[in-house]
Design a protein around this motif. Sequence first.
Motif: not given
Length: 421
Positions: A50-52, A297-301
């Motif tokens: 995820y890119v904010h 699941g996994d997520y990198l933000g």
Amino acid sequence: MIPILPEGAAKPDAQASPADAAHAGAAQAAQAWLKQGSLQLRSLPPLSLYVHFPWCVRKCPYCDFNSHEAKNGIPEAEYLAALRRDLELALPLIWGRPIHSVFIGGGTPSLLSAAGMERLMSDLRSLLPLAPDVEITMEANPGTFEAEKFAAFRQLGVNRLSIGVQSFDSAKLHALGRIHDGEQARAALEIASRHFDNFNLDLMFALPGQSLAELQEDLAQALSWRPPHLSYYHLTLEPNTLFAKFPPDLPDDDLSADMQELIFAQTAAAGLAHYEVSAYARPDCQARHNRNYWEFGDYLGIGPGAHSKLSFAHRIVRQMRYKQPQTWITQCQAGAPLQQEHEVGRDELGFEFMLNALRLEDGFALNLFAERTGLPLSVIDAALQDAQRRGLLEVDHRWIKPSPLGKRFLNDLQQLFLHDA
């Protein structure tokens, strides 16, 4: 196999039976295991990014997201450099894991220039192993659509748009504080449908002063574009928003329920399957990124205020970046963008999993719980049985899903697993 009471079974009497005693013993054993047992993840779940993007043209009165009005322009170059640094610092935690989906959210990411998007996509490709069929979604708001820029976004690799239409009714859009009107919403969809095969429409219902007929007209206009995916959210008054301070006149619960029933019926008739609480999709068009959240699941933000959930063989951690954009940029430059990081306790994992997975209309396979939490399903056995006794869950030897009653009272169903922790 975990003992589950037959569906519709009577609630036990106050006097405990031998079965009740066995159940209590199993619950005690599960709690003892939580205190002493070791988390065992045999394989890591799919990983998303995820890119904010924290800026928007104007803050909407109902919005509680980490978004800030771009009053003095956007520091695009500085922001993109900080994003790359944020990602570089996180790489040791995810080294070698393929990225199955990317979501660029905000704020209003469509305010990025084409050159800025090219730089972002170049950085992602150079630093991460993107899966060959990676889903790359960007949020976009009508009022920021430029045909040439969106054609460039598509060529750069963005293959899915999520368009914040909210309504086609100009008066309702004005009441929501949106910067676009109905005509701009339709123009944005024309551009999106010309350049993107896959897109989502974000809409809201139970808007200020909205009637059932007005909702039906909004829905008809949305479906006329044959969207591959539709997200339809009930407008809620979130804390720390302008609407919470000055509440508008909203439809009552009965009218809101009628609106929801109309949405269910009309989307089904249009060939959109209702697969999550607020999500409807054509075959093969479910949002892979969001589905990964719901399946734990996994997520990198990365980016200001972004959250991460990352799994390792014997632990699962959550992270949050610094929220204020300039503070986050400064912290990235200093090599320390994380404001918070903690390991998720074993007694929290059951609730966290069920909080997400129970949003899915078809529920989840039994083995998914152990795969994603590293815990045996027995640790939530007491809550499973309680939910089934109340008629809120349907359970067989392969699958668990909310019953029709459970879907209506989803918050109550989810809370049962919090009490079991």
